[in-house]
Design a protein around this motif. Sequence first.
Motif, PDB file in Angstrom:
ATOM      1  N   SER A 111       0.828  -1.212   0.000  1.00  0.00           N
ATOM      2  CA  SER A 111       0.000   0.000   0.000  1.00  0.00           C
ATOM      3  C   SER A 111       0.866   1.268   0.000  1.00  0.00           C
ATOM      4  N   MET A 112       1.902   1.286   0.842  1.00  0.00           N
ATOM      5  CA  MET A 112       2.790   2.463   0.899  1.00  0.00           C
ATOM      6  C   MET A 112       3.535   2.650  -0.428  1.00  0.00           C
ATOM      7  N   ALA A 113       4.028   1.529  -0.979  1.00  0.00           N
ATOM      8  CA  ALA A 113       4.728   1.629  -2.275  1.00  0.00           C
ATOM      9  C   ALA A 113       3.768   2.122  -3.350  1.00  0.00           C
ATOM     10  N   ALA A 114       2.520   1.624  -3.314  1.00  0.00           N
ATOM     11  CA  ALA A 114       1.535   2.044  -4.317  1.00  0.00           C
ATOM     12  C   ALA A 114       1.235   3.543  -4.189  1.00  0.00           C
ATOM     13  N   ALA A 115       1.155   4.049  -2.953  1.00  0.00           N
ATOM     14  CA  ALA A 115       0.926   5.495  -2.764  1.00  0.00           C
ATOM     15  C   ALA A 115       2.035   6.281  -3.458  1.00  0.00           C
ATOM     16  N   ARG A 116       3.260   5.790  -3.302  1.00  0.00           N
ATOM     17  CA  ARG A 116       4.403   6.447  -3.974  1.00  0.00           C
ATOM     18  C   ARG A 116       4.259   6.354  -5.490  1.00  0.00           C
ATOM     19  N   ALA A 117       3.797   5.204  -5.978  1.00  0.00           N
ATOM     20  CA  ALA A 117       3.672   5.027  -7.436  1.00  0.00           C
ATOM     21  C   ALA A 117       2.633   5.987  -8.008  1.00  0.00           C
ATOM     22  N   ALA A 130       1.802  10.808 -11.197  1.00  0.00           N
ATOM     23  CA  ALA A 130       1.201  12.138 -11.379  1.00  0.00           C
ATOM     24  C   ALA A 130       2.272  13.235 -11.429  1.00  0.00           C
ATOM     25  N   GLY A 131       3.519  12.858 -11.179  1.00  0.00           N
ATOM     26  CA  GLY A 131       4.621  13.820 -11.236  1.00  0.00           C
ATOM     27  C   GLY A 131       4.637  14.790 -10.057  1.00  0.00           C
ATOM     28  N   ILE A 132       4.110  14.347  -8.908  1.00  0.00           N
ATOM     29  CA  ILE A 132       4.093  15.227  -7.728  1.00  0.00           C
ATOM     30  C   ILE A 132       4.810  14.562  -6.553  1.00  0.00           C
ATOM     31  N   ALA A 133       5.245  15.398  -5.594  1.00  0.00           N
ATOM     32  CA  ALA A 133       5.844  14.861  -4.378  1.00  0.00           C
ATOM     33  C   ALA A 133       4.783  14.072  -3.616  1.00  0.00           C
ATOM     34  N   LEU A 134       5.251  13.067  -2.858  1.00  0.00           N
ATOM     35  CA  LEU A 134       4.295  12.211  -2.138  1.00  0.00           C
ATOM     36  C   LEU A 134       3.351  13.035  -1.265  1.00  0.00           C
ATOM     37  N   TRP A 135       3.877  14.040  -0.545  1.00  0.00           N
ATOM     38  CA  TRP A 135       3.011  14.798   0.379  1.00  0.00           C
ATOM     39  C   TRP A 135       1.865  15.473  -0.353  1.00  0.00           C
ATOM     40  N   ARG A 136       2.136  15.897  -1.594  1.00  0.00           N
ATOM     41  CA  ARG A 136       1.070  16.577  -2.352  1.00  0.00           C
ATOM     42  C   ARG A 136      -0.085  15.642  -2.686  1.00  0.00           C
ATOM     43  N   SER A 137       0.235  14.343  -2.785  1.00  0.00           N
ATOM     44  CA  SER A 137      -0.839  13.400  -3.128  1.00  0.00           C
ATOM     45  C   SER A 137      -1.833  13.253  -1.974  1.00  0.00           C
ATOM     46  N   PHE A 138      -1.430  13.658  -0.764  1.00  0.00           N
ATOM     47  CA  PHE A 138      -2.354  13.584   0.380  1.00  0.00           C
ATOM     48  C   PHE A 138      -3.073  14.911   0.601  1.00  0.00           C
ATOM     49  N   ALA A 139      -2.668  15.927  -0.136  1.00  0.00           N
ATOM     50  CA  ALA A 139      -3.207  17.269   0.098  1.00  0.00           C
ATOM     51  C   ALA A 139      -4.634  17.364  -0.402  1.00  0.00           C
ATOM     52  N   GLY A 140      -5.422  18.163   0.303  1.00  0.00           N
ATOM     53  CA  GLY A 140      -6.779  18.429  -0.173  1.00  0.00           C
ATOM     54  C   GLY A 140      -7.830  17.616   0.534  1.00  0.00           C
ATOM     55  N   ASP A 195       5.893  12.766   4.781  1.00  0.00           N
ATOM     56  CA  ASP A 195       5.010  13.241   3.706  1.00  0.00           C
ATOM     57  C   ASP A 195       3.537  13.155   4.121  1.00  0.00           C
ATOM     58  N   LEU A 196       3.200  12.084   4.831  1.00  0.00           N
ATOM     59  CA  LEU A 196       1.812  11.934   5.278  1.00  0.00           C
ATOM     60  C   LEU A 196       1.422  13.084   6.208  1.00  0.00           C
ATOM     61  N   ALA A 197       2.319  13.411   7.125  1.00  0.00           N
ATOM     62  CA  ALA A 197       2.015  14.484   8.087  1.00  0.00           C
ATOM     63  C   ALA A 197       1.915  15.836   7.390  1.00  0.00           C
ATOM     64  N   VAL A 198       2.800  16.089   6.438  1.00  0.00           N
ATOM     65  CA  VAL A 198       2.764  17.386   5.729  1.00  0.00           C
ATOM     66  C   VAL A 198       1.484  17.501   4.896  1.00  0.00           C
ATOM     67  N   GLY A 199       1.212  16.499   4.085  1.00  0.00           N
ATOM     68  CA  GLY A 199       0.095  16.580   3.138  1.00  0.00           C
ATOM     69  C   GLY A 199      -1.258  16.674   3.814  1.00  0.00           C
ATOM     70  N   THR A 200      -1.404  15.999   4.971  1.00  0.00           N
ATOM     71  CA  THR A 200      -2.692  16.019   5.666  1.00  0.00           C
ATOM     72  C   THR A 200      -2.818  17.228   6.591  1.00  0.00           C
ATOM     73  N   GLY A 201      -1.738  17.979   6.740  1.00  0.00           N
ATOM     74  CA  GLY A 201      -1.792  19.208   7.546  1.00  0.00           C
ATOM     75  C   GLY A 201      -2.137  18.969   9.005  1.00  0.00           C
ATOM     76  N   CYS A 202      -1.715  17.804   9.552  1.00  0.00           N
ATOM     77  CA  CYS A 202      -2.142  17.458  10.913  1.00  0.00           C
ATOM     78  C   CYS A 202      -1.386  18.215  11.998  1.00  0.00           C
ATOM     79  N   GLY A 203      -0.295  18.886  11.647  1.00  0.00           N
ATOM     80  CA  GLY A 203       0.340  19.822  12.582  1.00  0.00           C
ATOM     81  C   GLY A 203       1.382  19.289  13.525  1.00  0.00           C
ATOM     82  N   HIS A 204       1.437  17.971  13.734  1.00  0.00           N
ATOM     83  CA  HIS A 204       2.473  17.419  14.609  1.00  0.00           C
ATOM     84  C   HIS A 204       2.755  15.965  14.268  1.00  0.00           C
TER      85      HIS A 204
END
Length: 423
Positions: free
Chosen positions: A116-122, A127-137, A378-387
Amino acid sequence: MSITVRELHAVEILDSRARPTLVVTLETEGGLSVRAGVPAGASTGSREAVERRDGDPKRYSGQGVLGAAGAVNDEILDALAGRSFDDLAALDEALISLDGTENKSRLGANAIVGVSMAAARAFAATAGIALWRSFAGSLSAPRLPAPHFNLINGGRHASNQLEFQEFMLAPLGAPSVADAARAGSEVYAALRKLLLGRNLSVGLGDEGGFAPEIARPEEVLRLLVEAITLAGYRPGPDGVAIAIDAASSEFYREGSYDVAGETLSADEMINRYEEIVESFPVWLLEDGLAESDWDGWERLTARLGDRVELVGDDIFCTNPAIISHAISCKVANASLIKVNQIGTVTETLEAMRICHEAGYAQFVSHRSGETEDTFIADLAVGTGCGHMKSGAPARGERVAKYNRLIEIEDAEHLPYGLGRSLT
Ligand code: 2PG
Ligand code: MG
């Protein structure tokens, strides 16, 4: 953007505690190759997704993961190869239904989470974006999390007499991740000096923090406040605060808590925590009570929930259903978030979404057994969870995550920290 899986390959490697774990490589038909290292815990919740271990006493005392590697290399590969998936949720759903159990015990949560983690990276790379961006929004707007550096280790992560598992430094008042990292490093060095000055050991626990022979949590907190001051920082939420993971399921016996030679009821523990937060700059308390002590948790939340972030780890296991139940009975006000505890990235994001909608905070976490993989940053950055917590500001597998945050910060101007004032 969809991906088509061409190849999957898992190998048994070592984690930071010299125990076997997996690294999973995924190749797409588009020619991409991405990897993920699988984390593993020691103080695990009883309702966590189940890791598959070989149980062969002749290898790694039964801890080998050749069976889990085989599940990736045979059954999961057979099921996914040549298939195209529109998004990570669809791929994770295929993994969950292939496994067919409630707790991922058949194929193994370690096998599934690695894929699952490898697939998230794929998906991100396609999409040509950093991993954290894929969690954004999906949740809060992206932000750089305040790192929580584990400076003193106890519990299952050390061989000292300290029952509380983690004492963390939280540079909430720092202007940036780079400044927070500097504070973490400088206080770590100051603490080392103080420990040596008291003839206490500066040997390390599993998460890179010191593991001195101190029994009373209050004594550790006094030392930490002294180290923060010695390093030139202001103790408190507008400077450098403290967070505790008591991991209390580990010292809960027959309805009571054994702390520093005393046997305490849940209410006595709550009183003790109240004294602690009144005397020290402790802003966050994780697993203050045990995973089975739901009544105690309700009282803890009623008493301290408006003053302290109360994080459920063992009690919630990043499980959307358990978190939903906890929200309905006003237990805790935050959840720890560990991808391998639930077993897929999609379910992790679902747990975070449920928290977000209920006003529960989300605290992204490593495990005591780690690889150099930096996924959680990347997960923490993209989801904006703050810590986020990833252990001490020392040891390669711990600082890899913090260094990833520094690199993201260098590349992108994002806000830092919780995004809310505690003072
Ligand atoms: C925890 C974790 C990480 P473990 O209890 O929060 O610090 O420990 O991975 O051993 O469960
Ligand atoms: Mg914990």
